[in-house]
Design a protein around this motif. Structure first.
Motif, PDB file in Angstrom:
ATOM      1  N   ASP A   1      68.826 -96.183  31.456  1.00 33.16           N
ATOM      2  CA  ASP A   1      68.317 -96.648  30.164  1.00 33.16           C
ATOM      3  C   ASP A   1      69.247 -96.247  29.023  1.00 33.16           C
ATOM      4  O   ASP A   1      69.331 -96.936  28.013  1.00 33.16           O
ATOM      5  N   SER A   2      69.937 -95.123  29.208  1.00 28.99           N
ATOM      6  CA  SER A   2      70.857 -94.632  28.180  1.00 28.99           C
ATOM      7  C   SER A   2      72.151 -95.444  28.128  1.00 28.99           C
ATOM      8  O   SER A   2      72.956 -95.268  27.230  1.00 28.99           O
ATOM      9  N   GLY A   3      72.349 -96.324  29.119  1.00 28.86           N
ATOM     10  CA  GLY A   3      73.573 -97.118  29.194  1.00 28.86           C
ATOM     11  C   GLY A   3      74.640 -96.488  30.064  1.00 28.86           C
ATOM     12  O   GLY A   3      75.666 -97.108  30.329  1.00 28.86           O
ATOM     13  N   ARG A   4      74.402 -95.258  30.517  1.00 29.65           N
ATOM     14  CA  ARG A   4      75.352 -94.566  31.388  1.00 29.65           C
ATOM     15  C   ARG A   4      75.196 -95.032  32.823  1.00 29.65           C
ATOM     16  O   ARG A   4      74.085 -95.302  33.292  1.00 29.65           O
ATOM     17  N   LYS A   5      76.312 -95.115  33.514  1.00 28.19           N
ATOM     18  CA  LYS A   5      76.296 -95.459  34.931  1.00 28.19           C
ATOM     19  C   LYS A   5      76.021 -94.182  35.720  1.00 28.19           C
ATOM     20  O   LYS A   5      76.687 -93.168  35.515  1.00 28.19           O
ATOM     21  N   ARG A   6      74.991 -94.215  36.587  1.00 28.54           N
ATOM     22  CA  ARG A   6      74.599 -93.042  37.374  1.00 28.54           C
ATOM     23  C   ARG A   6      74.398 -93.434  38.832  1.00 28.54           C
ATOM     24  O   ARG A   6      74.009 -94.558  39.128  1.00 28.54           O
ATOM     25  N   LYS A   7      74.610 -92.455  39.689  1.00 29.25           N
ATOM     26  CA  LYS A   7      74.372 -92.659  41.113  1.00 29.25           C
ATOM     27  C   LYS A   7      72.942 -92.210  41.418  1.00 29.25           C
ATOM     28  O   LYS A   7      72.600 -91.036  41.252  1.00 29.25           O
ATOM     29  N   TYR A   8      72.118 -93.136  41.817  1.00 19.85           N
ATOM     30  CA  TYR A   8      70.719 -92.862  42.134  1.00 19.85           C
ATOM     31  C   TYR A   8      70.548 -92.721  43.639  1.00 19.85           C
ATOM     32  O   TYR A   8      71.172 -93.442  44.409  1.00 19.85           O
ATOM     33  N   TYR A   9      69.677 -91.796  44.022  1.00 22.96           N
ATOM     34  CA  TYR A   9      69.428 -91.506  45.432  1.00 22.96           C
ATOM     35  C   TYR A   9      67.996 -91.867  45.798  1.00 22.96           C
ATOM     36  O   TYR A   9      67.072 -91.662  45.016  1.00 22.96           O
ATOM     37  N   ALA A  10      67.847 -92.383  47.005  1.00 26.10           N
ATOM     38  CA  ALA A  10      66.533 -92.698  47.563  1.00 26.10           C
ATOM     39  C   ALA A  10      66.467 -92.109  48.966  1.00 26.10           C
ATOM     40  O   ALA A  10      67.488 -92.014  49.661  1.00 26.10           O
ATOM     41  N   ILE A  11      65.284 -91.729  49.376  1.00 25.27           N
ATOM     42  CA  ILE A  11      65.111 -91.152  50.704  1.00 25.27           C
ATOM     43  C   ILE A  11      65.010 -92.270  51.736  1.00 25.27           C
ATOM     44  O   ILE A  11      64.450 -93.338  51.461  1.00 25.27           O
ATOM     45  N   THR A  12      65.574 -92.042  52.905  1.00 24.94           N
ATOM     46  CA  THR A  12      65.511 -93.017  53.994  1.00 24.94           C
ATOM     47  C   THR A  12      64.335 -92.669  54.913  1.00 24.94           C
ATOM     48  O   THR A  12      63.713 -91.610  54.767  1.00 24.94           O
ATOM     49  N   THR A  13      64.057 -93.525  55.866  1.00 25.05           N
ATOM     50  CA  THR A  13      63.018 -93.248  56.858  1.00 25.05           C
ATOM     51  C   THR A  13      63.362 -91.974  57.626  1.00 25.05           C
ATOM     52  O   THR A  13      62.499 -91.114  57.845  1.00 25.05           O
ATOM     53  N   GLN A  14      64.613 -91.834  57.993  1.00 21.48           N
ATOM     54  CA  GLN A  14      65.072 -90.624  58.677  1.00 21.48           C
ATOM     55  C   GLN A  14      64.895 -89.395  57.771  1.00 21.48           C
ATOM     56  O   GLN A  14      64.522 -88.326  58.236  1.00 21.48           O
ATOM     57  N   GLY A  15      65.127 -89.568  56.484  1.00 22.50           N
ATOM     58  CA  GLY A  15      64.938 -88.487  55.524  1.00 22.50           C
ATOM     59  C   GLY A  15      63.480 -88.067  55.414  1.00 22.50           C
ATOM     60  O   GLY A  15      63.173 -86.874  55.299  1.00 22.50           O
ATOM     61  N   ARG A  16      62.578 -89.032  55.452  1.00 23.17           N
ATOM     62  CA  ARG A  16      61.138 -88.710  55.404  1.00 23.17           C
ATOM     63  C   ARG A  16      60.716 -87.924  56.648  1.00 23.17           C
ATOM     64  O   ARG A  16      59.915 -86.989  56.557  1.00 23.17           O
ATOM     65  N   LYS A  17      61.265 -88.290  57.799  1.00 19.97           N
ATOM     66  CA  LYS A  17      60.963 -87.542  59.027  1.00 19.97           C
ATOM     67  C   LYS A  17      61.502 -86.119  58.928  1.00 19.97           C
ATOM     68  O   LYS A  17      60.811 -85.163  59.299  1.00 19.97           O
ATOM     69  N   ALA A  18      62.721 -85.977  58.433  1.00 17.36           N
ATOM     70  CA  ALA A  18      63.326 -84.648  58.275  1.00 17.36           C
ATOM     71  C   ALA A  18      62.518 -83.808  57.286  1.00 17.36           C
ATOM     72  O   ALA A  18      62.314 -82.611  57.507  1.00 17.36           O
TER      73      ALA A  18
END
Length: 123
Positions: free
Chosen positions: A70-87
Motif C-alpha cells: 500500500d505504501s508503494g514499496r515493492k516487498r516480498k510476501y510469504y505464504a505458508i504451503t500445505t507442507q508448511g501447515r503440516k510442519a
C-alpha cells in the motif's frame, strides 16, 4: 533478560510458520508481530529473520512473491504451503510435549528441593 540464541533459533520456525499461517505477510511485519505477540519479550532482527524465511522457502514450507505494498514499496510476501501447515502442526505438538515435560520436571524439582535441608531454593 537475554534469551539463549539456541532457544531463540529452536522456537523461530514454529513462530514464523504460525504467524504466516494467519495470512500472507512480509519479513518486517513478522518481526513486529513476534514482538507484539510476545509482549516485547522477543525482539528479532532482520539479520535473523530473512535467512530463516529463505531457509523455510527452500524447504518448501513457504512460498513467496513480490508485491507492491500500500505504501508503494515493492516487498516480498510469504505464504505458508500445505507442507508448511503440516510442519507447523508437528512442531506445535512437539513444543507442547516439551512445555509439559519441563513444567512437570520443574514442579517436581521444587517439591524435592523444598524437602532438602541444604538451604538451596529452586526458583
Amino acid at each position: 533478560m537475554n534469551l539463549s540464541k539456541d532457544l531463540m533459533a529452536a522456537s523461530s520456525t514454529p513462530l514464523v510458520l504460525g504467524i504466516i499461517a494467519e495470512g500472507e505477510t512480509y519479513g518486517y511485519e513478522i518481526v513486529k508481530r513476534v514482538e507484539e505477540l510476545s509482549g516485547g519479550a522477543l525482539n528479532w532482527t532482520d539479520g535473523m529473520m530473512y535467512p530463516l524465511l529463505h531457509r523455510l522457502e527452500h524447504q518448501g514450507l513457504l512460498e513467496s512473491r513480490w508485491r507492491v505494498a500500500d505504501s508503494g514499496r515493492k516487498r516480498k510476501y510469504y505464504a505458508i504451503t500445505t507442507q508448511g501447515r503440516k510442519a507447523l502442526a508437528e512442531q506445535q505438538q512437539q513444543w507442547q510435549v516439551i512445555n509439559e515435560a519441563l513444567s512437570r520436571i520443574w514442579h517436581e524439582m521444587k517439591a524435592t528441593t523444598r524437602s532438602n535441608d541444604d538451604g538451596y531454593q529452586f526458583a
